[in-house]
Design an enzyme around this catalytic site. Structure first.
Site, short mmCIF file in Angstrom:
data_model
loop_
_atom_site.label_atom_id
_atom_site.label_comp_id
_atom_site.label_asym_id
_atom_site.label_seq_id
_atom_site.Cartn_x
_atom_site.Cartn_y
_atom_site.Cartn_z
N ASP A 123 35.07 -3.15 41.88
CA ASP A 123 34.28 -3.81 40.85
C ASP A 123 35.22 -4.37 39.80
O ASP A 123 36.40 -4.00 39.74
CB ASP A 123 33.29 -2.82 40.21
CG ASP A 123 32.12 -3.53 39.54
OD1 ASP A 123 31.04 -3.57 40.15
OD2 ASP A 123 32.29 -4.04 38.43
N ASP A 168 25.55 -5.83 46.34
CA ASP A 168 24.33 -5.93 45.55
C ASP A 168 24.62 -6.73 44.28
O ASP A 168 23.97 -6.57 43.27
CB ASP A 168 23.81 -4.53 45.20
CG ASP A 168 22.43 -4.56 44.56
OD1 ASP A 168 21.62 -5.43 44.93
OD2 ASP A 168 22.16 -3.71 43.68
N ASP A 224 39.07 -7.86 41.50
CA ASP A 224 38.27 -9.06 41.68
C ASP A 224 38.43 -9.49 43.13
O ASP A 224 39.51 -9.93 43.53
CB ASP A 224 38.74 -10.15 40.72
CG ASP A 224 37.89 -11.43 40.81
OD1 ASP A 224 37.07 -11.55 41.76
OD2 ASP A 224 38.06 -12.30 39.93
N GLY A 235 27.34 2.51 41.06
CA GLY A 235 27.73 3.45 42.10
C GLY A 235 26.61 4.00 42.95
O GLY A 235 26.83 4.85 43.80
N LYS A 276 22.53 -8.94 48.84
CA LYS A 276 21.33 -9.39 48.15
C LYS A 276 21.36 -10.90 48.01
O LYS A 276 22.39 -11.48 47.64
CB LYS A 276 21.24 -8.75 46.77
CG LYS A 276 20.08 -9.27 45.92
CD LYS A 276 19.89 -8.43 44.68
CE LYS A 276 21.02 -8.54 43.71
NZ LYS A 276 20.82 -7.70 42.52
N TRP A 314 24.85 2.60 45.42
CA TRP A 314 24.97 2.34 46.86
C TRP A 314 26.02 3.26 47.47
O TRP A 314 25.86 3.73 48.60
CB TRP A 314 25.32 0.87 47.09
CG TRP A 314 24.14 -0.05 46.99
CD1 TRP A 314 23.02 0.13 46.23
CD2 TRP A 314 23.95 -1.29 47.68
NE1 TRP A 314 22.15 -0.92 46.40
CE2 TRP A 314 22.70 -1.80 47.29
CE3 TRP A 314 24.73 -2.01 48.57
CZ2 TRP A 314 22.19 -3.01 47.77
CZ3 TRP A 314 24.24 -3.23 49.06
CH2 TRP A 314 22.98 -3.71 48.66
#
Length: 244
Positions: free
Chosen positions: A119, A159, A135, A91, A199, A93
């Site tokens: 998530d 990320d 998902d 959490g 990322k 970000w």
């Protein structure tokens, strides 16, 4: 805030200016049953200035400063923005995004933003965010996200990293595959002019993703924030101006 070993009162050699002082490096002894690599990782964590800063500022990990520094440079978390954080655990970000998009409406006269974190696991609540277990690669996930948003997103950020196999090349391919899946998800939920931030790992396979993003966005940049360890191959791709 941590006190010096001698306590808060005056001691021999006291220096209130802070000059002439130095941080003490924490050294970790190798315990029975602990691998040397684990010991070195723990020692690095204990001496990491971003880890210490996160603890002091109540952030959920050093990764929060990666998105903070990236946004400082590219300015995509603006008041009123609707943000989707893929793989949002733990959490950090989301914590950074809340004040920047004015999700709590604390900036008078500014638009109020919205943050949706998803998530595979439940995430401890973050004030100003809506969090769901989902998902994003499931069929219909994009429609569900747009329903929660009440429309399309201005920013999709990720990320995420695939579970490590211990094989560097395999891990690189897995992470890039996950990043490409996130990019395709962003194509489905982003508003025209929107931003995708994710990322990636340097190592060759990111080239195809870069080509794809350049077709879909007007501007694509790569950035390695200071919070990203220098010995890490990670960097962040920032794609802005979604063509729709």
């Amino acid at each position: 805030m941590a006190r010096s070993p001698t306590g808060p009162k005056g001691t021999k050699g006291k220096n209130t200016s802070g000059r002439g002082q130095r941080d003490l490096t924490v050294k970790v002894k190798t315990a029975r049953g602990r691998k040397l690599s684990s010991t070195l990782w723990l020692q690095r964590q204990l001496n990491d200035p971003y880890v210490k800063r996160a603890q002091a500022e109540g952030m959920r990990g050093r990764a929060a400063y990666k998105i903070l520094e990236t946004d400082d440079k590219y300015r995509f978390l603006v008041p009123g923005a609707r943000v989707v954080d893929l793989g949002c655990a733990p959490g950090g970000w989301c914590q950074v995004a809340v004040p920047r998009v004015n999700a709590l409406g604390e900036k008078s006269g500014k638009k109020v933003g919205y943050i949706l974190g998803i998530d595979l696991q439940e995430v401890e609540p973050v004030p100003g965010c809506e969090l769901h277990v989902l998902d994003f690669m499931e069929d219909g996930a994009d429609d569900q996200v747009k329903a929660w948003l009440g429309g399309k997103a201005d920013v999709v950020m990720s990320d995420m990293a695939a579970a490590s196999s211990g094989h560097k090349q395999t891990d690189h391919l897995r992470i890039m595959a996950l990043c490409e899946a996130a990019a395709h998800f962003a194509f489905d939920v982003l508003e025209e002019g929107g931003t995708f931030v994710a990322k990636v790992l340097a190592g060759g396979a990111e080239g195809d993703l870069q080509k794809l993003l350049k077709q879909k966005f007007t501007k694509v940049a790569n950035f390695k924030p200071g919070a990203s360890r220098q010995d890490s191959s990670e960097k962040f791709v920032v794609a802005q101006g979604f063509r729709g």
